[in-house]
Design a protein around this motif. Sequence first.
Motif, PDB file in Angstrom:
ATOM      1  N   PHE A 135       0.857  -1.179   0.000  1.00 26.72           N
ATOM      2  CA  PHE A 135       0.000   0.000   0.000  1.00 26.72           C
ATOM      3  C   PHE A 135       0.900   1.238   0.000  1.00 26.72           C
ATOM      4  O   PHE A 135       1.964   1.250   0.616  1.00 26.72           O
ATOM      5  N   ALA A 136       0.473   2.279  -0.693  1.00 25.74           N
ATOM      6  CA  ALA A 136       1.328   3.453  -0.872  1.00 25.74           C
ATOM      7  C   ALA A 136       1.761   4.053   0.459  1.00 25.74           C
ATOM      8  O   ALA A 136       2.905   4.504   0.605  1.00 25.74           O
ATOM      9  N   ASN A 137       0.876   4.021   1.455  1.00 25.97           N
ATOM     10  CA  ASN A 137       1.232   4.623   2.738  1.00 25.97           C
ATOM     11  C   ASN A 137       2.042   3.690   3.626  1.00 25.97           C
ATOM     12  O   ASN A 137       2.409   4.057   4.745  1.00 25.97           O
ATOM     13  N   ALA A 138       2.342   2.467   3.110  1.00 25.85           N
ATOM     14  CA  ALA A 138       3.144   1.524   3.885  1.00 25.85           C
ATOM     15  C   ALA A 138       4.458   1.181   3.209  1.00 25.85           C
ATOM     16  O   ALA A 138       5.231   0.382   3.732  1.00 25.85           O
ATOM     17  N   SER A 139       4.737   1.785   2.052  1.00 26.74           N
ATOM     18  CA  SER A 139       5.962   1.427   1.324  1.00 26.74           C
ATOM     19  C   SER A 139       7.220   1.853   2.073  1.00 26.74           C
ATOM     20  O   SER A 139       8.240   1.155   2.027  1.00 26.74           O
ATOM     21  N   ASP A 140       7.173   2.981   2.765  1.00 27.10           N
ATOM     22  CA  ASP A 140       8.373   3.429   3.488  1.00 27.10           C
ATOM     23  C   ASP A 140       8.713   2.501   4.646  1.00 27.10           C
ATOM     24  O   ASP A 140       9.882   2.399   5.038  1.00 27.10           O
ATOM     25  N   ALA A 141       7.726   1.822   5.177  1.00 28.58           N
ATOM     26  CA  ALA A 141       7.966   0.920   6.312  1.00 28.58           C
ATOM     27  C   ALA A 141       8.380  -0.474   5.878  1.00 28.58           C
ATOM     28  O   ALA A 141       8.727  -1.301   6.745  1.00 28.58           O
ATOM     29  N   PHE A 142       8.380  -0.769   4.586  1.00 25.76           N
ATOM     30  CA  PHE A 142       8.738  -2.118   4.129  1.00 25.76           C
ATOM     31  C   PHE A 142      10.225  -2.380   4.342  1.00 25.76           C
ATOM     32  O   PHE A 142      11.070  -1.523   4.068  1.00 25.76           O
ATOM     33  N   ARG A 143      10.554  -3.565   4.814  1.00 25.17           N
ATOM     34  CA  ARG A 143      11.934  -3.994   5.005  1.00 25.17           C
ATOM     35  C   ARG A 143      12.187  -5.234   4.156  1.00 25.17           C
ATOM     36  O   ARG A 143      11.405  -6.194   4.201  1.00 25.17           O
ATOM     37  N   ASN A 144      13.290  -5.220   3.390  1.00 26.23           N
ATOM     38  CA  ASN A 144      13.606  -6.363   2.540  1.00 26.23           C
ATOM     39  C   ASN A 144      13.839  -7.605   3.393  1.00 26.23           C
ATOM     40  O   ASN A 144      14.529  -7.552   4.414  1.00 26.23           O
ATOM     41  N   PRO A 145      13.278  -8.747   3.013  1.00 31.24           N
ATOM     42  CA  PRO A 145      13.488  -9.977   3.784  1.00 31.24           C
ATOM     43  C   PRO A 145      14.924 -10.468   3.638  1.00 31.24           C
ATOM     44  O   PRO A 145      15.526 -10.348   2.557  1.00 31.24           O
TER      45      PRO A 145
END
Length: 259
Positions: A57-67
Amino acid sequence: LLSSPPAPPALLPYVPRVPPAALPGKLTATTFALERPCCVFDRHANASDAVWLVVAFANASDAFRNPPSRADVPLYERLPTARSYMTLEAAAAAYACSAPSPAVLRVGGDTACGDQGGWDPCNGPLPSPGPYRVKFLVMGCQGPKAETRWSDPILLRRAGSPSTIDPAPARRGGDVVVITSILASLGTVLAAAALGAVGTEAWRSLCRRDSGTGTFSRRSYRTHHIPPALPQPLPPGCRCSPPGLGCFAPRPPAPCPAE
């Protein structure tokens, strides 16, 4: 000795995007088309590496961490809570310059995700219009190796709500039915009137024919020794009734018997 942390993945300048050209089904309520990157990962991947698509989701992309490994890849089933998942795993060779491949990828096009057991990467339908952002991630045996930039927000089409459907077309359809019925009734009346006029004219023709004025009464038959007979005038009071039975004169009452 403590091992040094893995190097961060290389950041590639490529930005994923929806194809700008008009395509059937480019954006739907649950899917969208994405340009397939070509010649983007050649210098950063080898034959054993895989390329993934990260959807968030666009508002959650900054919080994504690569596995750190494939075992930690977030799955499609976790999208409602994790707000992101990874899908479309493919060998890096599929994106090579020489690889024959389709021009676009379809995100959300797998409707059979529920039948895959839950742990296999799934490309299931997107649950809401979003917006979403995506990026490509190259995963090797030791973890992430390269990644692209995030795309711009991608907003899907909204499905029409039943409450927003205009009932006017249905009303107009009923009016059309009424008008059609009226026109059909008028057509029946006009047809009946035309048949009545034809019947009246036929009745009059029969009366004239039976009265001796028709073609059959005027026809004469000539012989060698009998002169032609002249038409005889109609007796007074001759009338045609009922039709088809010929013309006759009403008989006067019989005289009273002599005493």
